[in-house]
Scaffold this active site. Structure first.
Site, short mmCIF file in Angstrom:
data_model
loop_
_atom_site.label_atom_id
_atom_site.label_comp_id
_atom_site.label_asym_id
_atom_site.label_seq_id
_atom_site.Cartn_x
_atom_site.Cartn_y
_atom_site.Cartn_z
N LYS A 12 41.91 43.47 46.00
CA LYS A 12 41.95 42.09 46.55
C LYS A 12 42.64 41.18 45.54
CE LYS A 12 38.58 40.50 43.50
NZ LYS A 12 38.81 39.61 42.38
N PRO A 97 44.95 48.85 38.87
CA PRO A 97 44.69 48.68 37.44
C PRO A 97 43.26 48.17 37.19
CG PRO A 97 46.24 47.02 38.23
CD PRO A 97 46.03 47.98 39.36
N VAL A 98 42.72 48.62 36.06
CA VAL A 98 41.33 48.30 35.71
C VAL A 98 41.28 47.01 34.90
CG1 VAL A 98 39.38 49.20 34.33
CG2 VAL A 98 40.64 50.70 35.87
N ALA A 100 41.51 44.02 35.95
CA ALA A 100 42.68 43.27 36.40
C ALA A 100 42.30 42.07 37.25
CB ALA A 100 43.58 44.20 37.21
N GLY A 101 41.02 41.98 37.67
CA GLY A 101 40.64 40.93 38.62
C GLY A 101 41.04 41.29 40.03
N SER A 106 34.74 47.55 42.58
CA SER A 106 33.91 47.10 43.70
C SER A 106 34.40 47.72 45.01
CB SER A 106 33.99 45.58 43.84
OG SER A 106 33.60 44.97 42.63
N ASP A 140 31.24 41.49 44.00
CA ASP A 140 32.39 41.55 44.91
C ASP A 140 32.23 42.63 45.98
OD1 ASP A 140 33.88 39.52 43.81
OD2 ASP A 140 35.26 40.82 42.71
C1 LIG Z 1 35.36 37.11 39.03
C2 LIG Z 1 35.27 37.87 40.33
C3 LIG Z 1 35.93 37.04 41.44
O1 LIG Z 1 36.15 37.79 42.60
O2 LIG Z 1 35.94 39.12 40.35
P1 LIG Z 1 36.77 40.01 39.26
O3 LIG Z 1 37.69 39.15 38.52
O4 LIG Z 1 35.76 40.63 38.35
O5 LIG Z 1 37.47 41.05 40.09
C4 LIG Z 1 33.78 38.14 40.69
O6 LIG Z 1 33.03 36.95 40.71
C5 LIG Z 1 33.12 39.14 39.78
O7 LIG Z 1 32.51 40.08 40.56
P2 LIG Z 1 32.11 41.55 39.95
O8 LIG Z 1 33.24 42.05 39.13
O9 LIG Z 1 31.65 42.36 41.11
O10 LIG Z 1 30.97 41.12 38.99
P3 LIG Z 1 29.57 41.84 38.66
O11 LIG Z 1 29.83 43.26 38.31
O12 LIG Z 1 28.56 41.51 39.69
O13 LIG Z 1 29.15 41.04 37.36
C6 LIG Z 1 29.79 41.19 36.10
C7 LIG Z 1 29.36 40.02 35.24
O14 LIG Z 1 30.05 38.84 35.69
C8 LIG Z 1 29.18 37.71 35.69
N1 LIG Z 1 29.13 37.13 37.05
C9 LIG Z 1 29.55 37.82 38.14
C10 LIG Z 1 29.57 37.24 39.38
C11 LIG Z 1 29.12 35.89 39.50
N2 LIG Z 1 29.12 35.27 40.69
N3 LIG Z 1 28.69 35.22 38.41
C12 LIG Z 1 28.71 35.83 37.18
O15 LIG Z 1 28.32 35.20 36.19
C13 LIG Z 1 27.85 38.19 35.17
O16 LIG Z 1 27.85 37.92 33.79
C14 LIG Z 1 27.88 39.69 35.36
O17 LIG Z 1 27.16 40.34 34.36
N1 LIG Z 2 35.28 52.71 40.06
C1 LIG Z 2 35.67 52.01 38.99
N2 LIG Z 2 36.95 51.63 38.84
C2 LIG Z 2 37.32 50.87 37.77
N3 LIG Z 2 36.49 50.46 36.81
C3 LIG Z 2 35.20 50.79 36.91
C4 LIG Z 2 34.75 51.59 37.99
N4 LIG Z 2 33.44 51.75 37.84
C5 LIG Z 2 33.09 51.09 36.73
N5 LIG Z 2 34.14 50.52 36.15
C6 LIG Z 2 34.05 49.66 34.95
O1 LIG Z 2 34.16 48.29 35.40
C7 LIG Z 2 35.07 47.56 34.60
C8 LIG Z 2 35.91 46.58 35.43
O2 LIG Z 2 36.21 47.13 36.66
P1 LIG Z 2 37.39 46.66 37.65
O3 LIG Z 2 36.81 46.71 39.00
O4 LIG Z 2 38.61 47.43 37.39
O5 LIG Z 2 37.74 45.19 37.17
P2 LIG Z 2 37.69 43.75 37.76
O6 LIG Z 2 36.25 43.31 37.71
O7 LIG Z 2 38.55 42.97 36.81
O8 LIG Z 2 38.24 43.72 39.14
C9 LIG Z 2 35.93 48.60 33.90
O9 LIG Z 2 36.06 48.24 32.56
C10 LIG Z 2 35.18 49.88 33.97
O10 LIG Z 2 34.58 50.18 32.73
#
Ligand SMILES: C[C@@](CO)(OP(=O)(O)O)[C@H](O)COP(=O)(O)OP(=O)(O)OC[C@H]1O[C@@H](n2ccc(N)nc2=O)[C@H](O)[C@@H]1O
Ligand SMILES: Nc1ncnc2c1ncn2[C@@H]1O[C@H](COP(=O)(O)OP(=O)(O)O)[C@@H](O)[C@H]1O
Length: 293
Positions: A12, A97-98, A100-101, A106, A140
């Site tokens: 996403k 990519p890991v 990466a946001g 998820s 997410d």
């Molecule tokens: C920032 C976002 C935006 O879409 O995505 P990514 O950049 O990671 O992909 C999300 O809020 C990330 O969601 P996700 O990556 O699933 O986070 P989680 O594993 O639930 O949480 C990882 C850490 O992020 C923080 N966290 C996460 C979600 C949220 N609404 N508030 C938080 O403070 C918490 O510190 C948690 O320990």
């Molecule tokens: N299935 C998976 N794919 C990628 N990373 C994973 C997975 N399961 C656990 N992880 C851990 O979650 C961290 C962030 O995951 P990722 O989903 O790639 O990042 P983001 O939260 O930036 O979207 C990675 O550092 C990795 O250690």
């Protein structure tokens, strides 16, 4: 006898990501426009009947310990909630990519949960329990589980409202010299806002009206709060210097590190890609993909 099935797990981007001040449990309220993109991992599941539950995962060894990957977590939580005793062998072909946001971890988990629900209907979880399992794996995961191409996501990530998709070409640009941990990005945002008592977020109706406009009109209206506190701000500024010459919308996805450019006009995406490759060379990996319909 083993049975096998496989399913893509799409990435996403967050076209908009406003983050509020933390809840008492440390998590943050978000207001985000999520859009699925074509780039995907592939999850392959091989299973057989067994007397005990067992799960093995291949393909994520380079990124985290077996117990910490989102596939093992999702399978275990699904088993604990429903009691299935299958023997599961799961393979993840990682393309997203890991750190990466882009939500790869998820999306992998959501894809697996959808497959588990389908293969063992006797132990399939009711919708609400499944939603709660998804949320325990990661904030997410509910978005990916619903399978919408685009959605307004609020709360910690648990409220997912479908939106009309805006299919269009997209460029993803991932730096090769840094990545971003989600928890440290939230921590940095909190540190930057230590003395702030509230945070601005647009009204939902206003946001939805902006989303309906052509993508170049999103500029200055949709934004990502994480970008303002990124310690790699110079990298995004340099990308934006290239992109602002073209007609489309750009920004950082999620907590970073990936950056995107989207446009209804494919030639704009290709031109930005060529300029980014010329300017950044091996400091970036690029994908030309699309927002899904
Ligand atoms: C920032 C976002 C935006 O879409 O995505 P990514 O950049 O990671 O992909 C999300 O809020 C990330 O969601 P996700 O990556 O699933 O986070 P989680 O594993 O639930 O949480 C990882 C850490 O992020 C923080 N966290 C996460 C979600 C949220 N609404 N508030 C938080 O403070 C918490 O510190 C948690 O320990
Ligand atoms: N299935 C998976 N794919 C990628 N990373 C994973 C997975 N399961 C656990 N992880 C851990 O979650 C961290 C962030 O995951 P990722 O989903 O790639 O990042 P983001 O939260 O930036 O979207 C990675 O550092 C990795 O250690």
């Amino acid at each position: 006898m083993d049975t096998v099935c496989s399913r893509p797990a799409h990435a996403k981007i967050n076209l908009h990501l406003a983050v509020g001040l933390p809840y008492p449990d440390g998590y943050h309220p978000i207001q985000s426009l999520f859009a699925l993109v074509g780039l995907s991992d592939t999850i392959t599941l091989r299973w057989k009947e067994s007397e005990t539950f067992d799960v093995q995962v291949q393909g994520l060894e380079a990124y985290c310990s077996p117990k910490d990957n989102t596939l093992t977590k999702a399978a275990r939580l699904w088993h604990e909630a429903g009691g299935s005793t299958l023997h599961l062998e799961i393979k993840c072909d990682k393309q997203i990519p890991v750190k990466a946001g882009l939500g790869g971890g998820s999306s992998d988990a959501a894809s697996l949960l959808a497959m588990l629900q389908a293969i063992d209907s006797k132990h399939a979880l009711p919708a609400q329990v499944l939603h709660s399992v998804a949320l325990q794996v990661g904030s997410d995961v509910p978005f990916f589980l619903y399978g919408y191409s685009a959605a307004l996501v609020t709360g910690k990530g648990e409220n997912v409202a479908p939106l009309d998709s805006r299919p269009m070409p997209a460029l993803l640009v991932m730096p090769t010299f840094f990545d971003v941990s989600t928890s440290s990005a939230y921590r940095m945002l909190d540190e930057m806002r230590l003395n702030q008592e509230n945070v601005y977020m647009p009204g939902i109706q206003e946001l939805l009206q902006i989303y309906e406009k052509p993508s170049h009109k999103w500029r200055g209206l949709l934004y990502n709060d994480f970008q303002s506190c990124s310690s790699n701000g110079a990298f995004y500024t340099a990308l934006e210097t290239v992109a602002k010459e073209y007609e489309g919308f750009f920004g950082m996805s999620g907590s970073g590190a990936c950056w995107f450019f989207v446009s209804e006009d494919a030639s704009q995406v290709h031109d930005v890609h060529a300029d980014v490759v010329a300017a950044f060379g091996p400091r970036v990996r690029c994908w030309i993909t699309h927002l899904m319909s």
